[in-house]
Design an enzyme around this catalytic site. Structure first.
Site, PDB file in Angstrom:
ATOM      1  N   ASP A 141     -16.592  -7.856  12.287  1.00 25.33           N
ATOM      2  CA  ASP A 141     -17.643  -6.873  12.045  1.00 25.33           C
ATOM      3  C   ASP A 141     -17.131  -5.524  12.564  1.00 25.33           C
ATOM      4  OD1 ASP A 141     -19.918  -5.570  11.264  1.00 25.33           O
ATOM      5  OD2 ASP A 141     -21.312  -6.895  12.288  1.00 25.33           O
TER       6      ASP A 141
HETATM    7  C1  BGC Z   1     -22.895  -4.460  10.455  1.00 25.19           C
HETATM    8  C2  BGC Z   1     -22.438  -5.270   9.267  1.00 25.19           C
HETATM    9  C3  BGC Z   1     -21.934  -4.370   8.175  1.00 25.19           C
HETATM   10  C4  BGC Z   1     -20.814  -3.510   8.735  1.00 25.19           C
HETATM   11  C5  BGC Z   1     -20.166  -2.602   7.719  1.00 25.19           C
HETATM   12  C6  BGC Z   1     -21.840  -3.444  10.874  1.00 25.19           C
HETATM   13  O1  BGC Z   1     -22.328  -2.567  11.828  1.00 25.19           O
HETATM   14  O2  BGC Z   1     -23.191  -5.328  11.528  1.00 25.19           O
HETATM   15  O3  BGC Z   1     -23.483  -6.087   8.817  1.00 25.19           O
HETATM   16  O4  BGC Z   1     -21.498  -5.124   7.081  1.00 25.19           O
HETATM   17  O5  BGC Z   1     -21.346  -2.730   9.783  1.00 25.19           O
HETATM   18  O6  BGC Z   1     -20.982  -1.565   7.359  1.00 25.19           O
END
Ligand code: BGC
Length: 723
Positions: A268
């Site tokens: 993530d």
């Molecule tokens: C979130 C994810 C997301 C990623 C990319 C993160 O902060 O937890 O769910 O896909 O950002 O934007």
């Protein structure tokens, strides 16, 4: 390109080129290729060299449409020595530009085909705009409405979440990624158990037994992978004391080992570097070491890999084979998407214009929004006769903030506001509107003006809720009532003595104190998406009949949280025939039960359940039984009912939940019409994880429940014996 070709491509790559494939950069990094771009803000602190940008594997947040994607890809291919195309990834969560209801709302539709169609449409718009991978579906099981991200999930049930996980994956990916340029690869997230953050506070610790993890939290991720989901994203949280992104047991052991997942695993956002503040890595080098050892292929938005993996390989701490396998997985995904043959894939400016927000897409969004809204209360004021004078009051009367979080490319200006939706269906001279208050603030004057506006009305529609930033990532709340000022408005409106219908726009189950008694009817609209106003007007005027049912319990108050239907009985259950008055599991000041249980939702018509029957009272592994029940529409509107089957294992080796959803059927009936609904009950449905983690059933007593929600259902005992 065949796999052998990918192998030989890998052989040609230098170590630097390989490591850069594992890096993901946001679009501003590539703007240099257009000669005018500048990297600023937090991105500037990632000191990525021009050589590394040229070798990057993937791009995050492709949001500039087909033109931008084509230009970045073209410039990249010119500079990249081996002409390896970039992968474009983005968060296409509940629509690309045509925004559908938030996933929690889609869950409440219990409509798997509708969910699949919403993902198909999102994929079409995104693919034409140059996106190859979406960071969806999010399938984290959620039990705590304080957590802002519950709106991204389909709710509190492992079985239902698994069904939706499959539907979304089918919708995004179709069944031929290589040739279907209108599909995108899906990435299931957040692996694992992100939904169980302690206290409902985002990014917080998760602590649970492996048995509970397997029983409740893992099934939906596994279902997405069974359906062929190409990618997995790690979670921010710890799992058994180790952050998911550096958790070898979870990633190498379970995901790659036991489940044989051989697709791309992405961290993530920033989660590799976060191994440092978590306290399992001293510095970025150790963070890179732990993440690659755990099996993370792509590092999102930090530079631990690009800055340290080479040194770790050269010093012998990381086997180059680990890098090779990660690169190969990424190349393989590019190949599956057909990018070596056509690096621009579906990106097509003309098609993008034609598809984005097309009439057909808006219509599908409108249909799903109507199916996702849940009628929570109705003392007969709904549906509204079209000749009534209406006052539409509140911060959501004329607001485009109805798309919800994770809809970056959705335009609030293009969303149909509630007032406009109503106006299109009634004589506009019968409608008045006033703000009443803002979301979290207001003045006496605003409230008084609203009260004056409502004076002449036959009925008041109060449009209340949470601003979209109040849920979603980092959108946690400890007090989950409507903001104080809106409750004040509701209390004053109630004093007018006219019928009041509350329409709620929010991203979580709320504590409804302050509105439950004040309103004669309550429609939970969630964030309904681009066509919200039209869909809600359809429901309020009775052109459509509400059929949504909650997939997350509405607590009586936040003090009960987590409160969910599939809980254990405890040794001292409240209400048992022999229970003492005091020494039982209870609160002294509030009920144990949620205000509104899982599966609950009203309709304008009534459904009668005739006595249900089992085909046999005894089930064996080779001889399933069935449960059948006849349902009649006894009211005066055509309507849809979600018939729900639950099972309880009365005595297990491990304590079993009081009820577990095992099946559901959504049926449509005209007034006076009847239908028989039948569910098979098989031994497989009775299996669960035992103390030694074996997954099997126990012979003995069970109870099947069938009904209209998890609380109101009839019980049919049966027994499981061996063959
Ligand atoms: C979130 C994810 C997301 C990623 C990319 C993160 O902060 O937890 O769910 O896909 O950002 O934007």
């Amino acid at each position: 390109m065949m796999n052998a070709n990918l192998q030989s491509l890998l052989q040609e790559m230098t170590l630097d080129e390989k490591i850069a494939q594992l890096m993901q950069l946001a679009t501003p990094f590539f703007e240099g290729s257009k000669d005018e771009g500048q990297i600023t803000g937090p991105l500037a602190s990632m000191k990525v060299s021009e050589a590394n940008i040229q070798n990057t594997g993937s791009v995050l947040g492709a949001s500039g449409g087909a033109k931008e994607a084509i230009s970045i890809q073209a410039a990249h291919l010119k500079k990249n020595r081996l002409r390896i195309p970039l992968l474009f990834m983005a968060d296409v969560i509940h629509g690309y530009k045509t925004i559908f209801p938030v996933p929690l709302a889609i869950g409440c539709s219990w409509d798997l085909d509708g969910a699949q169609e919403s993902a198909e449409i999102a994929a079409k718009e995104a693919a034409a705009s140059g996106v190859h991978v979406t960071f969806a579906p999010m399938v984290d099981l959620v039990r705590d409405p304080r957590w802002g991200r519950v709106m991204e999930s389909t709710g509190e049930d492992p079985f239902l979440n698994s069904e939706f996980a499959r539907a979304f994956v089918r919708g995004f990916q179709g069944n031929d990624l290589k040739n279907n340029k209108e599909a995108v690869a899906a990435c299931v997230k957040h692996f694992a158990a992100y939904g169980a953050a302690e206290g409902g506070r985002d990014y917080n610790t998760v602590n649970m037994s492996e048995r509970q993890l397997r029983e409740s939290y893992l099934p939906a991720y596994q279902a997405a992978l069974d359906e062929g989901c190409e990618m997995v994203m790690t979670a921010f949280n710890t799992v058994d004391g180790i952050p998911a992104t550096g958790n070898q047991a979870l990633m190498r052991g379970l995901l790659r080992g036991e489940w044989q997942f051989d697709g791309v695993l992405i961290s993530d956002w920033g989660a590799v570097k976060e191994l440092i503040p978590h306290g399992v890595a001293e510095d970025e080098k150790e963070a890179a070491l732990k993440a690659i050892q755990a099996g993370v292929d792509i590092e999102m938005m930090t530079s631990c890999y690009i800055d340290h993996l080479k040194e770790l390989v050269l010093s012998g701490k990381v086997d180059e084979a680990l890098i090779d396998e990660a690169v190969l997985r990424i190349l393989n995904l590019k190949d599956k998407l057909g990018l070596f043959e056509n690096p621009y894939r579906g990106a097509d400016e003309a098609l993008e214009k034609e598809l984005v927000l097309s009439d057909g897409h808006r219509k599908a969004s409108r249909e799903l929004a109507a199916k996702s809204s849940v009628l929570l209360k109705n003392n007969g004021v709904l549906p509204i006769q079209k000749d009534k004078k209406l006052a539409v009051i509140g911060p959501f009367a004329q607001s485009g903030d109805i798309l919800g979080p994770w809809s970056f490319l959705g335009s609030k200006e293009k969303a149909v506001q509630l007032y406009d939706g109503l106006k299109a269906k009634t004589d506009p001279s019968l409608l008045t509107t006033a703000l009443g208050c803002d979301i979290e603030s207001g003045t006496e004057e605003q409230i008084n003006e609203a009260l004056r506006t409502a004076e002449d009305a036959d009925l008041i529609i109060l449009a209340l809720g949470e601003a979209s930033e109040m849920s979603g990532e980092a959108g946690c709340r400890a007090d989950i009532r409507l903001p104080e000022v809106q409750l004040e408005l509701a209390a004053k409106v109630k004093l007018l003595g006219k019928p009041v219908v509350a329409v709620l726009f929010n991203g979580r189950p709320l504590d409804l104190h302050g509105i439950w008694d004040e309103a004669d009817a309550i429609l939970e609209a969630w964030y309904p998406g681009t066509e919200g106003g039209t869909a809600i007007a359809d429901l309020l005027f009775g052109d459509k009949n509400p059929s949504g049912k909650l997939t997350m319990s509405f607590p009586y108050s936040a003090g009960q949280v987590p409160v969910y239907y599939n809980h254990f009985n405890t040794g001292r259950p409240k209400g048992a025939p022999d229970a003492q008055e005091r020494y039982v599991s209870q609160y002294l000041d509030i009920p144990n039960e949620p205000l509104l249980p899982f599966g609950y939702g009203l309709s304008y018509t009534t459904f009668d359940y005739a006595e249900a029957k089992l085909s046999d009272a005894v089930l064996t592994p080779s001889k399933p039984i069935s449960l059948s029940v006849q349902i009649s529409n006894t009211g005066s509107y055509p309507g849809e009912e979600v018939v729900q089957l639950y099972i309880r294992d009365v005595s297990g080796e491990i304590v079993r939940p009081l009820k577990e959803l095992k099946g559901f059927k959504k049926i449509a009936l005209n007034p006076g019409e009847k239908a028989a609904v039948t569910f098979d009950i098989t031994e497989e449905q009775l299996r669960y994880y035992h103390s030694d983690l074996s997954f099997k059933s126990d012979a003995g007593k069970f109870i099947a429940y069938v009904g209209t929600n998890s609380h109101d259902c009839s019980a049919l005992p049966f027994e499981l014996t061996t063959d």
